[in-house]
Write a protein that holds these residues in place. Structure first.
Motif, mmCIF file in Angstrom:
data_model
loop_
_atom_site.group_PDB
_atom_site.id
_atom_site.type_symbol
_atom_site.label_atom_id
_atom_site.label_comp_id
_atom_site.label_asym_id
_atom_site.label_seq_id
_atom_site.Cartn_x
_atom_site.Cartn_y
_atom_site.Cartn_z
ATOM 1 N N PRO A 27 0.823 -1.216 0.000
ATOM 2 C CA PRO A 27 0.000 0.000 0.000
ATOM 3 C C PRO A 27 0.850 1.256 0.000
ATOM 4 O O PRO A 27 1.846 1.351 0.725
ATOM 5 C CB PRO A 27 -0.809 -0.121 1.301
ATOM 6 N N ASP A 31 -3.372 4.188 1.326
ATOM 7 C CA ASP A 31 -3.929 2.946 0.782
ATOM 8 C C ASP A 31 -4.084 1.871 1.856
ATOM 9 O O ASP A 31 -3.543 1.981 2.968
ATOM 10 C CB ASP A 31 -3.023 2.385 -0.317
ATOM 11 N N ALA A 113 -7.059 3.780 -4.987
ATOM 12 C CA ALA A 113 -5.691 3.515 -4.541
ATOM 13 C C ALA A 113 -4.674 4.293 -5.370
ATOM 14 O O ALA A 113 -4.900 4.614 -6.542
ATOM 15 C CB ALA A 113 -5.401 2.022 -4.615
#
Length: 361
Positions: A27, A31, A113
């Motif tokens: 991530p 995220d 994202a």
């Protein structure tokens, strides 16, 4: 470290979906990586496969999902690893003109994202509605994760992520159905039945379900409809008027997305009543109505996008109602399937055999 997991992709229009390996990156800032537990098979995923959303193939399908947060990126504070979450496609920005006016449910700058998931050869994937949850794990913006009570069944509450919330919200949020109202719902697939459930939850006195399929009408009655109308056999406008003392319904929810059924909704409402369009039309559709009728009947003509929901507000409340036995989300789960059965589920969905097939992982 990036992870390789299974995912269901659509490579081109009309091609069967494919279960293959995909790469989920770590991530980035803002995220979260989520381990998917369940994901519903929605018409929107089929539209992606058929090129009805865009032609940015390959798509990573799936978006009505619930799962466990596995890891988060820098700056994420609302969720932590281990949280049970329902995914949503409205991660509000907090800074656009809608958010600043206190209307975040209409956020004009929702986000996804910061990184792309890929195939193992590096080809970037376009996740359905920014989620891509027909996969063991997916990468989303942390704002797309809404914490709910972990006691809830993932296959049931995951459906709040799209279809159930769209229909329920069309009644409760957009239509403002109140105690004692009369409500008609035209089209009793998953979204329409969710609108029936929403009208019941709001305390409507009479809920009239309209469809051309007797089996769907039976399902709508089991979910909360007090009356049903088979519009293959009966003029629905006349039937709704007859069931409402000749006046028409206070709120009519159109869950088909066609000009013909929208006109039925328009003329089936009471004076000063409300029409809510939650069915999704195709780009070539047009609508013609006498302007004098629009003026003379008064009331409101509304469109409902995602049930005008605010996930952080609505998902936890609806999950609690489910756990209290006041909202039967299990009724929407027709069957649970494995991740390699999505293509077959599309066929059953197109035949109208299911409210929802749900992939369990």
């Amino acid at each position: 470290m990036a992870q390789t997991v299974r995912g269901v992709i659509a490579r081109g229009k009309g091609l069967p979906v494919e279960l293959t390996d995909i790469v989920v990156p770590d991530p980035g800032p803002g995220d979260a990586v989520v381990r998917i537990q369940a994901c519903g098979v929605c018409h929107t995923d089929y539209h992606y496969r058929e090129g009805g959303i865009s032609d940015d193939y390959p798509f990573l399908l799936g978006h009505e999902a619930a799962g466990i947060v596995e890891s988060v990126g820098d700056g994420v504070t609302d969720v932590v690893p281990g949280d049970f979450v329902v995914l949503n496609w409205r991660a509000v920005c907090g800074t656009c003109r809608a958010c600043k006016r206190g209307r975040p449910q209409y956020c004009f700058d929702t986000h996804n994202a910061s990184k792309k998931m890929t195939l193992t050869d590096g080809t970037e994937l376009e996740p359905a509605l920014g989620i891509g949850a027909f996969a063991d794990k997916t990468l989303v913006a942390a704002g797309q994760c809404t914490k709910v009570d972990p006691a809830a069944r993932a296959a049931a509450v995951g459906l709040l992520g799209c279809g159930v919330m769209a229909g329920l919200g069309a009644a409760v949020n957009t239509g403002n159905v109140g105690r004692g109202d009369t409500v008609a719902v035209i089209g009793c697939g998953g979204v329409g039945c969710a609108a029936v459930a929403g009208a019941r939850l709001a305390g409507a006195a009479k809920i009239i379900a309209v469809d051309i399929d007797a089996a769907k009408l039976d399902t709508a009655r089991s979910i909360g409809a007090t009356h049903t109308v088979n519009s293959r056999e009966t003029d629905p406008v006349e039937a709704i008027r007859e069931l409402t003392g000749g006046f028409g319904a206070d709120v009519v929810i159109e869950a088909v997305g066609r000009p013909e059924t929208y006109k039925q909704a328009f003329y089936a409402r009471d004076l000063a009543g409300t029409v809510v369009l939650v069915g999704v039309p195709t780009p070539e559709m047009t609508l013609e109505l006498p302007l004098l009728d629009v003026f003379g009947r008064g009331g409101a003509l509304k469109s409902s996008w995602y049930g005008d929901c605010l996930p952080s507000r609505d998902f936890p409340v609806l999950t609690d109602l489910y756990l209290q036995g006041r909202l039967d989300l299990d009724a929407f789960v027709t069957e649970t399937i494995t991740i390699d059965a999505v293509e077959a589920a599309f066929h059953r969905m197109e035949k109208g055999e299911v409210l929802r097939s749900v992939v369990e992982l």
